[in-house]
Design an enzyme around this catalytic site. Sequence first.
Site, PDB file in Angstrom:
ATOM      1  N   TYR A 439       0.836  -1.279  -0.010  1.00 36.80           N
ATOM      2  CA  TYR A 439      -0.179   0.105   0.050  1.00 36.80           C
ATOM      3  C   TYR A 439       0.790   1.359   0.139  1.00 36.80           C
ATOM      4  CZ  TYR A 439      -0.663  -0.149   5.170  1.00 36.80           C
ATOM      5  OH  TYR A 439      -0.486   0.067   6.707  1.00 36.80           O
ATOM      6  N   GLU A 440       0.273   2.468  -0.304  1.00 35.58           N
ATOM      7  CA  GLU A 440       0.843   3.622  -0.491  1.00 35.58           C
ATOM      8  C   GLU A 440       1.694   3.681  -1.595  1.00 35.58           C
ATOM      9  OE1 GLU A 440       0.041   6.415   0.637  1.00 35.58           O
ATOM     10  OE2 GLU A 440      -1.312   5.848   2.421  1.00 35.58           O
ATOM     11  N   GLY A 441       1.741   2.906  -2.779  1.00 36.43           N
ATOM     12  CA  GLY A 441       2.522   2.673  -3.886  1.00 36.43           C
ATOM     13  C   GLY A 441       3.066   1.290  -3.459  1.00 36.43           C
TER      14      GLY A 441
END
Lengths: 600, 600
Positions: A439-441
Site C-alpha cells: 500500500y501507499e504505492g
Amino acid sequence: MAQLIADKRDIDFVLHEQLDIGAEYKGGSYAEFNRKTIDLIIGEARNLGIKELLPLQKVGDDGCVFDAGSVTVPEGFKRAYDLYCEGEWLGMSDDPEWGGQGLPHAVSMAANEYFYGSCNSFMLYNMLTHGAAKLLEGFGTETQKKQCLKKMLSGEWSGTMLLTEPEAGSDVGALTTVATKNGDGTYNISGSKIFISGGEHDMVANIIHPVLARIEGAPEGTRGISLFLVPKFRINEDGTPGEFNDVVCTGIEEKMGLHGNCTCSLTLGGKGECIGTLLGEENKGMAAMFVMMNEARQMVGLQGFANATASYIHALNYARERVQTKGLTDPAGSAPVAIINHPDVKRQLLIMKSYVDGMRSLIYYGGLCHDKIAMTDDVEERKATNELLEVLTPIIKGYVTDKAFEVCSHGIQVFGGYGFVEEFPVAQLLRDSRIFMIYEGTNGIQSMDLLGRKLGMKKGKPFMDFLEVIRRSITKAKEVEELAPLAETMERFFVRYTEVATAISKSAMSDKVLDAYAFSHPFLEVTGDLTMAWMLLWRATVAAPLTEKKKKDAAFYKGQVTTARFFINTMLPTAMGKMDAIQACDGAVTAMDDAGFGGK
Amino acid sequence: MAQLIADKRDIDFVLHEQLDIGAEYKGGSYAEFNRKTIDLIIGEARNLGIKELLPLQKVGDDGCVFDAGSVTVPEGFKRAYDLYCEGEWLGMSDDPEWGGQGLPHAVSMAANEYFYGSCNSFMLYNMLTHGAAKLLEGFGTETQKKQCLKKMLSGEWSGTMLLTEPEAGSDVGALTTVATKNGDGTYNISGSKIFISGGEHDMVANIIHPVLARIEGAPEGTRGISLFLVPKFRINEDGTPGEFNDVVCTGIEEKMGLHGNCTCSLTLGGKGECIGTLLGEENKGMAAMFVMMNEARQMVGLQGFANATASYIHALNYARERVQTKGLTDPAGSAPVAIINHPDVKRQLLIMKSYVDGMRSLIYYGGLCHDKIAMTDDVEERKATNELLEVLTPIIKGYVTDKAFEVCSHGIQVFGGYGFVEEFPVAQLLRDSRIFMIYEGTNGIQSMDLLGRKLGMKKGKPFMDFLEVIRRSITKAKEVEELAPLAETMERFFVRYTEVATAISKSAMSDKVLDAYAFSHPFLEVTGDLTMAWMLLWRATVAAPLTEKKKKDAAFYKGQVTTARFFINTMLPTAMGKMDAIQACDGAVTAMDDAGFGGK
C-alpha cells in the site's frame, strides 16, 4: 531486564549519540526539548505502548465486525483510542495552532516506534487521520480547516484517504468517481472506492474522507483528478456532525493480517446525497495527494520498521532462553546452550539487528530532516533538506518494508516450530507486515520513483547531495583507526554504486528504457543496502571511541562495531554482485514474450 | 485455456523432453510405462487434484476442530480422502506386494505436484502416512508389516511421526519419552509429544504412530534413542483395531497456515496403558529415522515447490488479465495494458518462473534417481545414485522451501492489494509455505547437513560426482551455438563455486569451524543457485534446437532459453558476490557477544 517491542538503549543511542539531536535543536525553535524532556516523552510513549496498545495486538488479530454498514473495532480498541487521544499523541508533532504539541519529528519517530511496534493495526487509524489532517492543513480553506482540523488532530474525528477503485490501483488515473457541481460551491460525489483503511468504524463521531474524483468534463487520466473533502456526517453550522452524507460502507476485506484495522469498501452517493467540497484546486488532486503521500510513505516505512524491531526483540529474547545442543558445530557434544550461541541462529539475529539498527537510524534521521526544515529560515537549506527527504522516501518506504518482511521471517525461523504457532507473536508480525510492501504505492512503484524521478530530479543535484552526505560519513569513519579497513571496503562499494547509478540512469533515458526499469527494483535494493551500510558505519564511528571512554557500556558499543563489520563484510559483497547485473542490464525481461511464460 | 495449479506443458517437457524418462525406463522394470500410460496417469491426478482437492484449499483454511480429545477435519476432507484412497494414490509408487501401484517415482512427482498444489494441508496427512509406512517397510518385523503395511498404503489407517517434545526440537537427543520393557516383548510408553501433524483425526479407523523414545537405562543423547510402533487402537489378532491404546490428543495448535492439517499434542501412557513394539533395533532409532527423514525432506521440498507453482500460475493468470497504465516506463501515456507487460511485474514473473521451472526439474530429477536405484542391479551404481540423492536432499528441502516462500511472496506482490486479501488464493499459499522452511529439520539444519555431512561424505566423492554431472551439462550446453555465451558464464560461476566449496570445507575443519558454520546457510543458497542454473541451462539445451524443429511450439521453447538467460545473467551475479563473502569467511558472527545484541 529483557526489553519488549524496541530496544530502549538503542533508541537513546540514535537520538542522543548518533544524531545528537540536543545539539541540533540548540538555539532553535525546538530548544526547549532537552535530553530530559525528550526522554520523559519517549518514556510516556513506551508506557502507553506496552501497557495499553500491546495487549490489543492479539485481540486485534481477531478482526473487526461488519454488520449492515457498521464496523465494530476489536474489544479494547476504543478504550485505548481514548487514552491515546487524551495523551494528545495524534498531533504530537503538529502545529499548536491546530491543537498539535509541536514535538520534534525525530522524537515522534521514537514514540511511534513503541506505538506501531505494539499494535500496528490500531495505529493505522491514527496514521490515516494524521495524513488527512496534513492534507487539510496544506490545501484546505480557512473554513475547512476551522471545521475539521482541531477535531482531527485531537482524534475526536478520524480521517481516511479514498483513492483506490477496483480498476484503478497503481493506475490512479483510471478512476471513475465523479464530482458534479451543485452551483453553491459544493459537489455531488458519486462512485465506489475500495481498500479504505478505517473507512468506517465506531471509535469516533465523524470521519473525514479526502476523496479523489473527476469533475464532470475534466480531462482523462491523472490530469483531470481533483481532491474533495467528504465527511461521513455533514457538518452543522456549530461544527457538530449533522445529517448522514450518503457514504455507505458495503463491506470489509478478509485479509492475511492487520485484521484490527478494517479495510472498507465505500459507496459514495448511492442515493445521490453525498456532498463534498473541493480541497485545493480543480484538477490538481494528484499533486496534493503526492504531498501527503510522501509523509504517508515515510510512515509506512516506520510501520514496517516497527514490526521488524518487535520481531527482533522477540527472537532475541527467545534465543537467549531456548536451550538446545549445538549439533555439528560442537562435535564434542558438550552441554546444551542457549541457541543464541548457535552460529546459524546468531547469523540470523545479526541480519535482523543490522537491518533494524540501520532502519532506526534512517527513519529517525528522516525525522531530523523534517525538524531541520521546520527550524531553518534559510530557503535554500529548507529546499535542499526537503529534496534529500524526497530521495530518501522510496528507500524508507520500499527498501525498509521489503527488509522488514525479511526480518519478520527470520524472527519466525529463530522460533523454529513455535514461530508458526499463533500463540507466539512473530507469526502475526510477519502476516501484518506483508501489506506494507504494497500500500501507499507498491515497492515496484517506489523503485520506479527512485529511478525515474528521484535519481534525475533537478539535473541530479538532490541525488548527488545524498551521495555527498554518505561520502562525508565514510571519510569520518576512515579517521577512526579501528574502522579504517571497514570504511575502505565501504568506500569501494560506494564508488562502485556511483558508477552503477550513472549507468542505469543513462540506460533509463536511452532506448534501453524497458531493460533499465526491469532493474529498478534491484537498484532500489542496492541503494537501500548502501543506506544501511552508511547508517551502520556512522553508528560504529560514534561507538568505537566510546568502548574505551564509557567502559560500563562497552558491550553495547562493541556490538555497534561488530554489526557494521557484519553488514559491510558479509552482506555488501552480495550487493556488489547485484550491481554487476544492474550495470550489465541484460535484456532478458524485455525479450521474454507473453507466450514464453507458459501456463496456457 | 489458462492453466490451474501447474503448467501441464512444462510437466510434459520435463518428463518427456528434458529427462526423457521413456528412454530411461526402456528395457527395465518400468518398461511398461510408456508416454501414453504416463500421460494418462498424470491426467487422472490432474483431474482429481483440480476437481476434488482444490476446492478443499479454502475450506481447509478454516481449520480443524478439537473437542475433548477428538479432532474433526474440515468439511469435505473425508470425502476427498476416500476418493484419493479409492484411486490408490497413497501407495502409487510402492511395492505391489504391500498394495502399492509400482509407478515410477518421477511420474509420482508430477502427480503429486497437482495433489499438493491443490491442497497441501490435505496431502500432509498422506505424506505422513506414507513416511510411516516406509519406516515400517524398512525396519518392521514380518508381523508388524503384515498387521499394518497394506492398511497404511491403502489409506485405511493413517500414520504419523512422533519426534518433537517441548524441550527437544532440533535437539532430538534431549527427548524424555520413556519406554519400559514389559517382559512379553512389548514396551510401556510414557511421554508427551508436540507438533504431531495428523496425530489425531476422524478420517481413518486407526492411526499408527512411530515414536522416538528412550528405553529405561539407555544412554543419554541420540545414542540412546529407540523407535517404537504405537497404534492409537491396539491391533486384534484378526487385524482389526481393538482396545484404545492410551494415546490422548490434548490439543491442536493455532497456526499461521496449513490449517487443514491438525498439529496435535499427544500424551502417551497418561494412564500407564500405552503399549508399543520396538521398530528396528534398540538404540538405533535415530538411524532409522534418518532413512525416513531423507524421503520426508524431499517431500517437504515438493510441498514448497507445489505451492510455488500454484502461486506462479495464479500470478501469471492475474497479470494477463489486470490492465493498468505503464506509468513512467511509458511516458507517452499510451493505452493501458495487461500488467504482464510492465517491466517490474514481468521481472517478478520471470523470477517466479525461473525458480518454479528449476525446482520442477530438480524434483522430478530426484524422482528419476529413485527410479534408477529401483531399476539397476549394479550395486555400485545404486550406491552412487543414492549418494547423489543424499547430496541433493538438503538442496531440495532447504533451498527449494526458502525460494518457494519467496516465490509465493512475489505472487502476492503481483496481485497488489488483492494479494493481501484472502478472497484470492495467493495469501494462503504464502502462509501455508512458511512451515516448510522449519519442519523436517529447519533450513539451518539443512545447511549444516550440506556443509558438515554431505560435502565431505566419503572423502567428498559423492559431492564431486554431483559437480561432475553439472560439469557435463555445461559442456553439452556449450555445444549449442546459441547457448555458448550463457554456458560460458555458467562455467565461470561453476569454477568459482568449486573454489568456494573447497574453501568453506577447509574452514569447517579448521579452528574457524564456527565462522564457517555462520556461512553454512549462504553456502546452501549458492549451491541451490548453482543447481537452479544447471537445471535451467539443461532445459535450454534441450529447447534451443526445437525452436526451429517444432515451430508450432516455438514460443514455449524460446521461453526456456530466455528463462535460462534471465537466471544466469541476472540472478547468478548476485550469487557470485555472495560467494566472495563465503570465501572471505569473516568472523563477525563469532565475534559478536551476547551482550552486543542489546535488548536488555
